[in-house]
Design a protein around this motif. Structure first.
Motif, short mmCIF file in Angstrom:
data_model
loop_
_atom_site.label_atom_id
_atom_site.label_comp_id
_atom_site.label_asym_id
_atom_site.label_seq_id
_atom_site.Cartn_x
_atom_site.Cartn_y
_atom_site.Cartn_z
N LYS A 143 5.08 1.63 0.85
CA LYS A 143 5.90 1.81 -0.24
C LYS A 143 6.74 2.98 0.39
O LYS A 143 7.73 3.08 -0.07
CB LYS A 143 4.91 2.05 -1.31
CG LYS A 143 5.92 2.22 -2.67
CD LYS A 143 4.86 2.79 -3.75
CE LYS A 143 3.65 1.94 -4.06
NZ LYS A 143 2.91 2.28 -5.10
N ASN B 212 0.98 -1.02 -0.02
CA ASN B 212 -0.07 -0.09 0.10
C ASN B 212 0.73 1.43 -0.11
O ASN B 212 2.16 1.19 0.22
CB ASN B 212 -1.14 0.10 1.33
CG ASN B 212 -0.25 0.00 2.60
OD1 ASN B 212 0.81 0.65 2.82
ND2 ASN B 212 -0.89 -0.71 3.48
N ASP B 213 0.17 2.45 -0.19
CA ASP B 213 1.17 3.46 -0.41
C ASP B 213 1.94 3.93 0.98
O ASP B 213 3.09 4.48 0.77
CB ASP B 213 0.33 4.77 -0.57
CG ASP B 213 -0.42 4.77 -2.09
OD1 ASP B 213 0.20 4.07 -2.97
OD2 ASP B 213 -1.44 5.26 -2.39
#
Length: 82
Positions: free
Chosen positions: A27, A23-24
């Motif tokens: 990441k 997920n962001d």
């Protein structure tokens, strides 16, 4: 690194980072760790090289004769070991 994850936890996430599966938030954590830590960066580069190599290998399907003779060969090995 300014996060709650240690180096080993970050290294564990790198395969998913390379595969684009994070997920962001995760990441961003891994990306920051790669920038800040030589150890993490080296591990990332090694893992990326491995992923690139594995994806470049072309698998060749065995000939039909291989599959047709596989079961008899297995039975032959079993019989000879008994």
């Amino acid at each position: 690194m300014n996060n709650k994850l240690n180096t080993e936890e970050i290294k564990f996430m790198i395969p998913d980072y390379i595969s684009g599966m994070l997920n962001d938030t995760d990441k961003a954590l891994v990306s920051e760790a790669i920038k800040e830590s030589d150890e993490v960066r080296d591990f990332y580069n090694e893992m990326k090289g491995t992923f690139d190599f594995v994806s470049s290998v072309k698998f060749k399907e065995p000939a039909p004769a291989y599959w047709n003779s596989l079961l008899p060969r297995i039975h032959e090995k079993i019989d000879s070991s008994e």
